[in-house]
Write a protein that holds these residues in place. Structure first.
Motif, PDB file in Angstrom:
ATOM      1  N   ILE B 169       0.849  -1.187   0.000  1.00 39.24           N
ATOM      2  CA  ILE B 169       0.000   0.000   0.000  1.00 39.24           C
ATOM      3  C   ILE B 169       0.890   1.244   0.000  1.00 39.24           C
ATOM      4  O   ILE B 169       1.912   1.264   0.670  1.00 39.24           O
ATOM      5  N   MET B 170       0.488   2.259  -0.770  1.00 43.36           N
ATOM      6  CA  MET B 170       1.213   3.530  -0.711  1.00 43.36           C
ATOM      7  C   MET B 170       0.270   4.611  -0.212  1.00 43.36           C
ATOM      8  O   MET B 170      -0.852   4.756  -0.709  1.00 43.36           O
ATOM      9  N   LEU B 171       0.762   5.385   0.781  1.00 42.61           N
ATOM     10  CA  LEU B 171      -0.010   6.524   1.267  1.00 42.61           C
ATOM     11  C   LEU B 171       0.674   7.798   0.794  1.00 42.61           C
ATOM     12  O   LEU B 171       1.888   7.926   0.905  1.00 42.61           O
ATOM     13  N   PHE B 172      -0.102   8.714   0.241  1.00 40.33           N
ATOM     14  CA  PHE B 172       0.459   9.998  -0.181  1.00 40.33           C
ATOM     15  C   PHE B 172      -0.212  11.093   0.621  1.00 40.33           C
ATOM     16  O   PHE B 172      -1.431  11.244   0.547  1.00 40.33           O
ATOM     17  N   GLU B 193       1.999   6.972 -13.537  1.00 40.82           N
ATOM     18  CA  GLU B 193       2.673   5.814 -14.108  1.00 40.82           C
ATOM     19  C   GLU B 193       2.642   4.647 -13.129  1.00 40.82           C
ATOM     20  O   GLU B 193       2.370   3.502 -13.497  1.00 40.82           O
ATOM     21  N   LEU B 194       2.921   4.981 -11.872  1.00 43.81           N
ATOM     22  CA  LEU B 194       2.935   3.980 -10.813  1.00 43.81           C
ATOM     23  C   LEU B 194       1.576   3.298 -10.715  1.00 43.81           C
ATOM     24  O   LEU B 194       1.469   2.071 -10.615  1.00 43.81           O
ATOM     25  N   ALA B 195       0.512   4.110 -10.776  1.00 46.28           N
ATOM     26  CA  ALA B 195      -0.842   3.586 -10.655  1.00 46.28           C
ATOM     27  C   ALA B 195      -1.160   2.668 -11.821  1.00 46.28           C
ATOM     28  O   ALA B 195      -1.701   1.572 -11.643  1.00 46.28           O
ATOM     29  N   GLU B 196      -0.796   3.104 -13.015  1.00 44.60           N
ATOM     30  CA  GLU B 196      -1.229   2.352 -14.183  1.00 44.60           C
ATOM     31  C   GLU B 196      -0.393   1.107 -14.413  1.00 44.60           C
ATOM     32  O   GLU B 196      -0.898   0.090 -14.855  1.00 44.60           O
ATOM     33  N   GLU B 197       0.899   1.173 -14.118  1.00 42.54           N
ATOM     34  CA  GLU B 197       1.745   0.019 -14.435  1.00 42.54           C
ATOM     35  C   GLU B 197       1.826  -0.998 -13.311  1.00 42.54           C
ATOM     36  O   GLU B 197       1.902  -2.186 -13.548  1.00 42.54           O
ATOM     37  N   PHE B 211      -5.806  14.794 -11.309  1.00 44.02           N
ATOM     38  CA  PHE B 211      -5.198  13.525 -10.934  1.00 44.02           C
ATOM     39  C   PHE B 211      -6.290  12.560 -10.478  1.00 44.02           C
ATOM     40  O   PHE B 211      -6.328  11.400 -10.878  1.00 44.02           O
ATOM     41  N   ALA B 212      -7.218  13.066  -9.679  1.00 44.35           N
ATOM     42  CA  ALA B 212      -8.306  12.233  -9.179  1.00 44.35           C
ATOM     43  C   ALA B 212      -9.127  11.675 -10.340  1.00 44.35           C
ATOM     44  O   ALA B 212      -9.454  10.496 -10.386  1.00 44.35           O
ATOM     45  N   LYS B 213      -9.429  12.553 -11.296  1.00 43.02           N
ATOM     46  CA  LYS B 213     -10.250  12.109 -12.438  1.00 43.02           C
ATOM     47  C   LYS B 213      -9.537  11.046 -13.247  1.00 43.02           C
ATOM     48  O   LYS B 213     -10.136  10.120 -13.753  1.00 43.02           O
ATOM     49  N   THR B 214      -8.195  11.182 -13.413  1.00 46.40           N
ATOM     50  CA  THR B 214      -7.442  10.258 -14.256  1.00 46.40           C
ATOM     51  C   THR B 214      -7.239   8.910 -13.585  1.00 46.40           C
ATOM     52  O   THR B 214      -7.408   7.867 -14.216  1.00 46.40           O
ATOM     53  N   VAL B 215      -6.818   8.894 -12.309  1.00 49.53           N
ATOM     54  CA  VAL B 215      -6.387   7.631 -11.722  1.00 49.53           C
ATOM     55  C   VAL B 215      -7.334   7.006 -10.726  1.00 49.53           C
ATOM     56  O   VAL B 215      -7.346   5.786 -10.573  1.00 49.53           O
ATOM     57  N   ALA B 216      -8.120   7.829 -10.010  1.00 47.82           N
ATOM     58  CA  ALA B 216      -8.819   7.272  -8.852  1.00 47.82           C
ATOM     59  C   ALA B 216      -9.942   6.336  -9.251  1.00 47.82           C
ATOM     60  O   ALA B 216     -10.609   6.531 -10.264  1.00 47.82           O
ATOM     61  N   HIS B 217     -10.112   5.276  -8.450  1.00 48.72           N
ATOM     62  CA  HIS B 217     -11.313   4.464  -8.574  1.00 48.72           C
ATOM     63  C   HIS B 217     -12.429   5.071  -7.761  1.00 48.72           C
ATOM     64  O   HIS B 217     -13.590   4.927  -8.061  1.00 48.72           O
ATOM     65  N   ARG B 218     -12.034   5.715  -6.680  1.00 47.96           N
ATOM     66  CA  ARG B 218     -13.005   6.262  -5.751  1.00 47.96           C
ATOM     67  C   ARG B 218     -12.464   7.574  -5.205  1.00 47.96           C
ATOM     68  O   ARG B 218     -11.264   7.685  -4.987  1.00 47.96           O
ATOM     69  N   VAL B 219     -13.350   8.542  -5.027  1.00 48.21           N
ATOM     70  CA  VAL B 219     -12.940   9.807  -4.416  1.00 48.21           C
ATOM     71  C   VAL B 219     -13.734   9.989  -3.131  1.00 48.21           C
ATOM     72  O   VAL B 219     -14.940   9.718  -3.093  1.00 48.21           O
ATOM     73  N   ILE B 220     -13.012  10.391  -2.071  1.00 47.23           N
ATOM     74  CA  ILE B 220     -13.663  10.550  -0.768  1.00 47.23           C
ATOM     75  C   ILE B 220     -13.582  11.997  -0.359  1.00 47.23           C
ATOM     76  O   ILE B 220     -12.540  12.637  -0.516  1.00 47.23           O
ATOM     77  N   PHE B 221     -14.692  12.509   0.156  1.00 51.81           N
ATOM     78  CA  PHE B 221     -14.696  13.881   0.649  1.00 51.81           C
ATOM     79  C   PHE B 221     -14.906  13.868   2.155  1.00 51.81           C
ATOM     80  O   PHE B 221     -15.827  13.240   2.648  1.00 51.81           O
ATOM     81  N   MET B 222     -13.983  14.513   2.856  1.00 48.33           N
ATOM     82  CA  MET B 222     -14.092  14.550   4.313  1.00 48.33           C
ATOM     83  C   MET B 222     -14.300  15.974   4.786  1.00 48.33           C
ATOM     84  O   MET B 222     -13.789  16.917   4.198  1.00 48.33           O
ATOM     85  N   ASP B 223     -15.068  16.088   5.870  1.00 53.17           N
ATOM     86  CA  ASP B 223     -15.207  17.398   6.527  1.00 53.17           C
ATOM     87  C   ASP B 223     -15.530  17.173   7.995  1.00 53.17           C
ATOM     88  O   ASP B 223     -16.259  16.236   8.334  1.00 53.17           O
ATOM     89  N   GLY B 224     -14.952  17.984   8.842  1.00 48.90           N
ATOM     90  CA  GLY B 224     -15.240  17.914  10.273  1.00 48.90           C
ATOM     91  C   GLY B 224     -14.946  16.551  10.874  1.00 48.90           C
ATOM     92  O   GLY B 224     -15.615  16.119  11.809  1.00 48.90           O
ATOM     93  N   GLY B 225     -13.978  15.827  10.309  1.00 47.70           N
ATOM     94  CA  GLY B 225     -13.566  14.559  10.892  1.00 47.70           C
ATOM     95  C   GLY B 225     -14.424  13.376  10.484  1.00 47.70           C
ATOM     96  O   GLY B 225     -14.326  12.301  11.060  1.00 47.70           O
ATOM     97  N   GLU B 226     -15.289  13.562   9.495  1.00 43.47           N
ATOM     98  CA  GLU B 226     -16.062  12.404   9.051  1.00 43.47           C
ATOM     99  C   GLU B 226     -16.054  12.324   7.522  1.00 43.47           C
ATOM    100  O   GLU B 226     -15.788  13.307   6.836  1.00 43.47           O
ATOM    101  N   ILE B 227     -16.349  11.112   7.041  1.00 46.30           N
ATOM    102  CA  ILE B 227     -16.450  10.951   5.596  1.00 46.30           C
ATOM    103  C   ILE B 227     -17.834  11.401   5.183  1.00 46.30           C
ATOM    104  O   ILE B 227     -18.846  10.833   5.595  1.00 46.30           O
ATOM    105  N   VAL B 228     -17.883  12.466   4.377  1.00 48.80           N
ATOM    106  CA  VAL B 228     -19.177  13.042   4.014  1.00 48.80           C
ATOM    107  C   VAL B 228     -19.745  12.314   2.803  1.00 48.80           C
ATOM    108  O   VAL B 228     -20.916  11.994   2.741  1.00 48.80           O
ATOM    109  N   GLU B 229     -18.843  12.024   1.865  1.00 44.81           N
ATOM    110  CA  GLU B 229     -19.333  11.460   0.623  1.00 44.81           C
ATOM    111  C   GLU B 229     -18.230  10.638  -0.020  1.00 44.81           C
ATOM    112  O   GLU B 229     -17.061  11.020   0.030  1.00 44.81           O
TER     113      GLU B 229
END
Lengths: 404, 253, 366
Positions: B169-172, B193-197, B211-229
């Motif tokens: 797992i890589m955390l950025f 490149e890392l993601a795709e290869e 970057f999110a649009k190109t590589v992500a499978h899922r996008v998470i939005f957080m606010d106030g310490g919780e996952i909103v969406e």
């Protein structure tokens, strides 16, 4: 085209103004020469006047000059000497005696100051509140009390409150502590003792070899060999092993109470104890501050990055934090060590026979040759500080960072 | 034990359940639930102070949490040095401020982990290091020190340093926000490149929406310490479900 | 569109604040730490009770002579009886107001340098500081002002430590500023002379400087000149300090941004205008923490004066401890008192120094 021509003209004009049209006394280069010449003349006059005054004064006093006094018999004894010395020996020899005593107290002081400094400096970061407070208290108390007062405190208040010779504090009839000093046994080698001495050299050599081997082995197999603990084992184990095999070819000379005093063994006089205690506790407080500053200078991100690579906590410390903290600590250590050596002249206050005390103190008084004795002594302190500075700078360049 | 079995059945590599964290009395993470599949790429965004960095820093225990559970690659995060070390070996992290070790050369930065943690021979570690330096396109800088490199180069080295440990797992953690604009692209290119290869599992806190649009499978939005969406990139950007996300998107896009 | 309603914040399940949490996190977070805590706490409590009893509860406070010390505890009568000697040395009793006046003047100038309006602060305090040592000497000596002449042999005690340190650093100030300029100069000869001077006075043990002052310096003056011992030591301390302070100022010059030099040059200011109007105020400001640290060092070093026989505080303590009317063993009381006096002065100065440093830090950040 038109524009370029104007700038050229302006430049040319200003060049002319700078060289031929300006007054000589406004030219920075001439001014610099003038200032330096004035300073040189001033200094020459200053030195001329003090030298001629000194010569005149000395003639009036009928004082001797030159270094011939060095070969004369000193005619007084010193309290402690690392080489044989009695009253018939020369001033030159007393100079060496004092020098060795200065080196001795400096080395002891530097060693313990470093130990105290690193212990209390690291303790500042302890998770335990009490330990942190103890570390801060140590630093804030001992660096804010004049060193001389501390020397006196250890000498007059602590060490002279120790019991007398007959009521000595003792540990296993081998170590004795009383108002006259600290006594401990001495090892005297006999016939086969060379084997043990040789084994010490072999052990030191072996440790270097082991370190080299461990590095090569790591490069080949990836295994980390516990070099530190194995080295400790070799350094102590090997000589001990040979000592046992050869049937312990040493006699232990215990200090024994004879009459009013202990004889035999090794004696540490209270003057040496008080001075080295004061020097190491005082300088240790400054070193603790340096260590604290050094560790604090390493950003927390470094620890986080090292942890996220999976390094164990002790490796984070030894591979990441310490090497980076050292580049802040080493230059500070350099100046602390130098002031410790200079401060060791406080020996004069309690009569420890260091160079300053036996030479600027006694020899100056006896011979009256102030300039020569002070000059010789000061040169020694300069040389000692230069040696420390040289060694620490070598060390520093090995820990310095490369940027740009 | 039951958690581990349950996790082995599906292929979730990270399972976060009801995670709560407090700084003193301040509630920073509130009931976080998140499952990450192996090979999944997740981008996390949100306003500053929303707890997004804190959440991913919990995954390799740079932050402790007080309530809930966290299982990484089958190992539960508990107060045990062995577990923490095991998890950290599987998780690589790239920081906002690179955090390269300034007293070591680039090559030594890369081989430090393999030599001391994975006990690899030096030659092998160096060969791996050079391979990854080529991946991030700076093999010629191997013997320089971090201070001699530009920010973009340093961040690429930091990525290579994590890769050398062959993590699952890589955390950025905001990898591009400390960089000058012209250097952001070179770092993002390496990450894409890392993601795709490699098909690496990635969690990335960033505001680089392209970057999110190109590589992500899922996008998470957080606010106030919780996952909103949380949603696929398309839905996330086109049809935000909450007013909060809509407001956020209108401010950054 | 769904409306986002934040979850309410809950209290932490484990207490993270309050006394219990604090004890758990800072003293008893692991078995080893608990043992260490108890070990330290045991010794601390044991000895502080004994100390408290000795120093306060069963101590003697009233009386004037050795005989008044009857209890087991500390004999503070000793300190009381000697307090005048400790602070003023053997200075003529009826004239002690002159020492107090000098110290008040010193304090007044220090307070002025913090409180005067900024536009006149430097213009007033720098000349005031520079004149102060000479005014104080005139007051203490008394001859010029038509007061009773008090010989320097009688000066002593803690006031001597304070005034000596202050007078030395103040006079060293302009010299050290010149040396640091010399060391930064482009002129090779001036630069080398400055380096030699600075490094000589930093590299030599202070004690050897004192011996130079008391044994060698008289030889340097023309025959028949008789310079007072205290004045000679003062000269030596000024030289010593100007070496150290020159390095402090050099650090200050280096801390000033390059842009300040360039801006000053571009305004067309001359060399001295640039130094005095633009750089000096800034250098003094950024060097303030280091100036204070150097002063603390000098202040501690004034105790070394006892080695050449000048009765400053530590010497006075030695005299008191060996006085034949006070042979009851008051070593501990004496040392504790002198420790306290020096510690309080040095510690408060180092607190002030770190306060200024923090203030400078925040000023720079804004």
């Amino acid at each position: 085209m038109f524009k370029e021509k104007t700038t050229e003209e302006i430049q040319a004009a200003s060049r002319i103004a700078g060289t031929s049209k300006g007054a000589v006394y406004n030219n920075p280069r001439y001014r610099a020469w003038f200032y330096q010449l004035a300073m040189m003349l001033g200094l020459l006059y200053f030195f001329y006047s003090i030298i001629s005054n000194t010569l005149g004064n000395m003639e009036a006093l009928g004082a001797k000059t030159g270094f011939s006094f060095l070969s004369a018999a000193a005619g007084y004894d010193v309290l402690m000497s690392l080489i044989s010395f009695d009253a018939t020996d020369t001033y030159a020899r007393i100079f060496v005696v004092g020098f060795l005593n200065t080196v001795l107290v400096s080395v002891i002081g530097i060693f313990f100051a470093t130990v105290f400094g690193f212990i209390f400096g690291v303790a500042h970061f302890s998770h335990n509140w009490l330990i942190r407070k103890v570390a801060i208290t140590y630093v804030e108390i001992f660096r804010n009390i004049p060193l001389l007062l501390q020397v006196f405190f250890w000498y007059f208040a602590v060490l002279s409150a120790l019991p007398g010779t007959r009521e000595s504090l003792s540990l296993g009839e081998a170590f004795f502590l009383n108002v006259r000093g600290f006594y401990f046994p001495r090892l005297i080698g006999e016939g086969g003792s060379w084997v043990v001495y040789a084994s010490i050299f072999v052990a030191i050599f072996g440790v270097f070899f082991l370190k080299h081997w461990a590095k090569k082995n790591q490069e080949k197999t990836g295994e980390q060999f516990p070099v530190f603990y194995t080295s400790l084992g070799i350094l102590f184990g090997l000589p001990l092993f040979f000592a046992l095999v050869t049937g312990f070819p040493f006699t232990i000379e215990y200090p024994v109470l004879k009459g009013f005093n202990y004889t035999g063994g090794i004696t540490v006089i209270p003057e040496l104890m008080a001075l080295s205690l004061a020097l190491s506790v005082y300088t240790g407080a400054f070193i603790a501050e340096a260590v604290r500053a050094g560790i604090q200078a390493v950003p927390h991100g470094q620890t986080e990055a090292a942890r996220s690579l999976g390094l164990k906590e002790n490796r984070v410390m030894s591979l990441i934090i310490v090497p980076q903290a050292m580049r802040v600590i080493v230059p500070l250590l350099n100046s602390e060590y130098q002031s410790l050596v200079k401060n060791s002249t406080l020996a004069a206050a309690i009569g420890y026979p260091d160079l300053f005390n036996v030479f600027v103190g006694t020899a100056l008084n006896q011979t009256g040759q102030a300039i020569e004795t002070i000059f010789m002594t000061v040169v020694v302190y300069f040389i000692l500080n230069m040696i420390i500075s040289f060694l620490m700078n070598r060390f520093n360049s090995s820990v310095a960072l490369v940027t740009r | 034990m039951s958690v581990i079995e349950q996790q082995a059945n599906n292929d979730d590599i990270i399972v976060i359940k009801d995670l709560n964290k407090w700084y003193g009395n301040f509630h920073v993470l509130k009931d976080i639930n998140l499952n990450v599949r192996k090979g999944e790429r997740i981008v996390i965004c949100g306003p500053s102070g929303s707890g997004k960095s804190t959440m991913i820093r919990c995954i390799n225990r740079l932050e402790e949490f007080q309530k809930g559970s966290l299982v990484v690659n089958g190992v539960e995060m508990i107060d045990d040095v062995k577990n923490i070390e095991a998890i950290r070996k599987e998780v690589g992290m790239v920081f906002q401020h690179f955090n390269l070790f300034p007293h070591l050369t680039i090559l030594e930065n890369l081989t430090l982990g393999p030599i001391w943690v994975q006990k690899k021979p030096k030659d092998e570690a160096e060969a791996t290091a050079m391979k990854y330096l080529e991946r991030v396109k700076i093999p010629d800088q191997a013997l320089k020190f971090p201070g001699q490199l530009s920010g973009g180069q340093q961040q690429r080295v930091a990525i290579a340093r994590s890769l050398c440990m062959a993590p699952e797992i890589m955390l950025f953690d905001e990898p591009t926000s400390a960089l000058d604009p012209e250097m952001i692209k070179e770092v993002l290119d390496v990450m894409i490149e890392l993601a795709e290869e490699e098909g690496m599992t990635m969690l990335c806190v960033t505001h680089e929406m392209n970057f999110a649009k190109t590589v992500a499978h899922r996008v998470i939005f957080m606010d106030g310490g919780e996952i909103v969406e949380e949603n696929t990139p398309n839905e996330f950007f086109e049809n935000p479900e909450t007013d909060r996300l809509q407001l956020f998107l209108s401010q950054i896009l | 569109m769904r409306e986002f309603k934040p979850l309410p914040a809950q209290p932490a399940p484990v207490k993270t604040q309050g006394a219990v949490a604090w004890l758990r996190d800072n003293l008893f977070y692991s078995p080893v730490s608990s043992i260490v805590t108890l070990f330290f706490a045991y010794f601390f409590i044991k000895y502080s009770i004994a100390m408290f009893d000795w120093a306060l509860l069963s101590a003697d406070w009233t009386g004037t002579t050795e005989k008044d010390c009857t209890s087991e505890g500390a004999c503070w009568v000793f300190i009381k009886a000697w307090s005048q000697q400790f602070f003023y040395g053997s200075y003529i009793e009826s004239e002690i107001w002159r020492i107090n006046l000098s110290i008040l003047l010193l304090l007044a100038v220090i307070v002025m340098s913090f409180t005067l309006p900024k536009n006149i602060r430097l213009k007033v305090t720098i000349p005031a500081f520079l004149l102060l040592p000479f005014i104080c000497i005139a007051i203490l000596d008394g001859r010029i002002l038509g007061l009773t002449h008090v010989k320097t042999d009688l000066w002593g005690g803690f006031s001597l430590n304070v005034l000596m340190a202050a007078a030395s650093i103040i006079v060293a100030f302009p010299f050290s500023f010149l040396w640091s300029l010399g060391r930064r100069s482009d002129m090779a000869f001036i630069r080398s002379v400055s380096i030699i001077f600075i490094e000589f006075f930093r590299g030599v043990p202070v004690l050897s400087l004192f011996f130079m002052g008391s044994v060698m310096l008289p030889l340097f003056f023309a025959e028949g000149t008789n310079v007072d011992k205290l004045i000679r030591v003062w000269i030596v301390l000024i030289f010593f300090m100007s070496g150290y302070m020159a390095e402090v100022f050099r650090g200050g010059f280096q801390a000033i941004p390059r842009g300040q030099y360039e801006a000053a040059d571009s305004l067309g200011l001359g060399y001295w205008q640039k130094i005095l109007l633009i750089l000096l105020p800034q250098v003094i400001k950024v060097s303030m923490p280091n100036i204070l640290a150097t002063f603390v060092m000098l202040f501690k070093n004034t105790t070394f004066l006892l080695i050449i026989g000048i009765p400053e505080l530590v010497q006075t303590l030695q005299t008191a401890l060996s006085n034949s009317y006070w042979l009851g063993g008051h070593t501990l009381e004496g040392y504790l008192f002198v420790f306290a006096v020096f510690w309080a002065s040095c510690f408060s100065m180092s607190l002030l120094s770190s306060h200024i440093e923090r203030k400078l830090d925040t000023d720079n950040r804004n």
